[in-house]
Write a protein that holds these residues in place. Structure first.
Motif, short mmCIF file in Angstrom:
data_model
loop_
_atom_site.label_atom_id
_atom_site.label_comp_id
_atom_site.label_asym_id
_atom_site.label_seq_id
_atom_site.Cartn_x
_atom_site.Cartn_y
_atom_site.Cartn_z
N ALA A 116 -76.17 -43.19 -41.75
CA ALA A 116 -75.41 -42.81 -42.94
C ALA A 116 -74.02 -43.44 -42.97
O ALA A 116 -73.31 -43.35 -43.98
N GLY A 117 -73.61 -44.05 -41.86
CA GLY A 117 -72.30 -44.68 -41.80
C GLY A 117 -71.14 -43.72 -41.70
O GLY A 117 -70.02 -44.05 -42.08
N VAL A 118 -71.40 -42.51 -41.17
CA VAL A 118 -70.31 -41.54 -41.03
C VAL A 118 -69.85 -41.51 -39.57
O VAL A 118 -70.62 -41.78 -38.64
N ARG A 119 -68.60 -41.16 -39.39
CA ARG A 119 -68.02 -41.11 -38.06
C ARG A 119 -68.19 -39.70 -37.47
O ARG A 119 -68.15 -38.71 -38.20
N PHE A 121 -59.27 -37.62 -33.51
CA PHE A 121 -60.40 -37.78 -34.43
C PHE A 121 -59.92 -38.11 -35.84
O PHE A 121 -60.51 -38.95 -36.53
N LEU A 122 -58.86 -37.46 -36.28
CA LEU A 122 -58.34 -37.74 -37.62
C LEU A 122 -57.82 -39.17 -37.71
O LEU A 122 -58.01 -39.84 -38.74
N ARG A 123 -57.18 -39.68 -36.66
CA ARG A 123 -56.76 -41.08 -36.67
C ARG A 123 -57.97 -42.02 -36.68
O ARG A 123 -57.94 -43.09 -37.29
N HIS A 124 -59.05 -41.59 -36.02
CA HIS A 124 -60.29 -42.36 -36.02
C HIS A 124 -60.85 -42.47 -37.44
O HIS A 124 -61.25 -43.55 -37.88
N GLY A 148 -59.23 -45.74 -38.33
CA GLY A 148 -60.20 -46.53 -37.58
C GLY A 148 -59.88 -46.70 -36.11
O GLY A 148 -60.44 -47.59 -35.46
N GLU A 149 -58.98 -45.86 -35.57
CA GLU A 149 -58.67 -45.96 -34.15
C GLU A 149 -59.90 -45.58 -33.31
O GLU A 149 -60.71 -44.76 -33.73
N PRO A 150 -60.06 -46.17 -32.13
CA PRO A 150 -61.24 -45.88 -31.29
C PRO A 150 -61.33 -44.40 -30.93
O PRO A 150 -60.31 -43.73 -30.74
N PHE A 151 -62.57 -43.92 -30.85
CA PHE A 151 -62.83 -42.52 -30.48
C PHE A 151 -64.19 -42.50 -29.79
O PHE A 151 -65.23 -42.65 -30.44
N PRO A 181 -49.21 -45.28 -36.78
CA PRO A 181 -48.28 -46.34 -36.36
C PRO A 181 -47.40 -46.89 -37.48
O PRO A 181 -46.28 -47.33 -37.23
N ASP A 182 -47.89 -46.85 -38.72
CA ASP A 182 -47.10 -47.40 -39.83
C ASP A 182 -46.09 -46.41 -40.39
O ASP A 182 -45.41 -46.70 -41.39
#
Length: 383
Positions: free
Chosen positions: A132-135, A339-342, A346-349, A39-40
């Motif tokens: 582990a805090g990974v997406r 997924f890459l935007r996630h 931090g976009e929802p996925f 978006p930016d």
């Protein structure tokens, strides 16, 4: 505009799915377009590290596309500071170990389905990733097919009224490998190697039913190995030990009944390799990979059963094509971009490892139903 580079390990790139859909039609296509827009105004730029077991085949793929970063050493690749994402398109049996290794290395993980060979293992991977805090993300490509996006539009718009039933046909004839080469790898037909159409397709049916209609509450399934002997890639005959057809009845929340046939032993007599008919009180639709046709209750014909006279009604001609109303991109590429935007922004996925675990749980329930010859409730499994 700023280019935000992100290192991605692509494991299994020499396989059919990993190469065609994920490397060529997704990641390289994204690079050809200048990256994934944010978006930016910035763009996410995939920096690819190809990983596989065959040095010769990896080199050949890399040279074909002007890539230079490849290795057969997954451990070394995961240890690199410039890598943020691990992607897995290996055979199912190799997947769990590699994903665990990626999680332990602190890498975000995106993977083909099934996530693991069992729902327990898949759920454990989901919990390990959270700790582990990974997406995480699991490929659920059919949600992005044009025909099914049109179907989703109809559902969201209330076209069907109360949905009564779903009937799906998927499959085609996979040649045995003797007088014509098979279109699918031989491991698909060996249970010891993780083969079988139930574990291959039921995770797909899970997310389609769950996202388009309602959660699955019970399944009744019959599986078969219709072709008992096949010929592998080297010309050797082998015994097929995995199911090559699965016939399932799925009971959904709200009373919807779905009947889905999956077969590698069927000759196609339909417009596309997969088709779903949805019937509701107000209208019906037939959706495939790209097209979707509808018939509203106001224009539904009134056939009368009479086997003594030839049929004169052209029933198919009374259905109307649903317009595109938008441009549709490759489904694998669309989900990769999401997924890459996630990961980067931090976009929802929502298609994470827990969603993948629910798909594996449904496949297990289908296999159990076939094995025990009974209806299996799946409410709460993997949720």
């Amino acid at each position: 505009m700023t280019r935000r580079s992100i290192g991605i390990i692509v494991n299994g790139v020499t396989g059919r799915m990993g190469y065609r859909q994920h490397l060529v039609r997704s990641l390289l296509a994204i690079r050809d377009e200048g990256g994934v827009p944010l978006p930016d105004g910035d763009r996410i730029w995939p920096e690819l590290v190809l990983v596989g077991r065959s040095e010769h085949r990896l080199r050949e793929v890399a040279e074909r596309h002007g890539l230079t970063d490849w290795t057969t050493d997954l451990t070394a690749a995961l240890a690199r500071d410039d890598v943020a994402v691990y992607f897995d398109a290996q055979v199912t049996q190799q997947r769990e170990k590699a994903i665990r290794q990626a999680i332990e290395a602190g890498r975000h993980v995106y993977t083909e389905k099934p996530l693991a060979e069992s729902a327990v293992a898949a759920t454990e991977l989901a919990r390990a990733a959270e700790a582990a805090g990974v997406r995480t993300g699991v490929v659920q490509d059919k949600l992005f097919l044009p025909g099914l996006r049109k179907l989703k539009r109809l559902v969201d718009g209330g076209f069907f009224g109360r949905i009564l039933s779903v009937r799906g046909e998927f499959g085609y004839w996979v040649f045995e490998g003797d007088w014509q080469p098979a279109q699918r790898p031989s491991w698909n037909y060996r249970a010891a190697d993780g083969g079988g159409i139930t574990m291959d397709m039921f995770p797909h049916w899970h997310y389609l039913l769950e996202e388009l209609f309602a959660p699955v509450r019970a399944v009744t399934c019959v599986t078969a190995t219709h072709i008992p002997e096949r010929v592998d890639e080297t010309g050797h005959r082998y015994r097929a030990t995995a199911d090559d057809a699965a016939y399932g009845i799925f009971e959904l929340d709200g009373g919807v009944v779905a009947q889905l046939n999956s077969s590698w032993c069927v000759r196609v007599n339909r417009d596309e390799l997969v088709e779903f008919q949805v019937d509701g009180t107000e209208g019906s639709a037939v959706a495939g990979l790209r097209s979707c046709r509808v018939q509203h209750r106001a224009v539904t014909p009134k056939p009368v059963w009479n086997p003594d006279l030839p049929a004169t009604e052209d029933f198919r001609a009374r259905w109307t094509e649903v317009p595109d109303n938008e441009e549709y991109d490759n489904g694998f590429k669309v989900q990769w971009a999401a997924f890459l935007r996630h990961v980067v922004a931090g976009e929802p996925f929502r298609w994470d490892f827990h969603a993948g675990a629910r798909g594996v749980a449904l496949a297990e329930a289908g296999l159990r139903s076939a094995r025990e010859g009974r209806r299996i409730e799946v409410a709460g499994v993997g949720r």
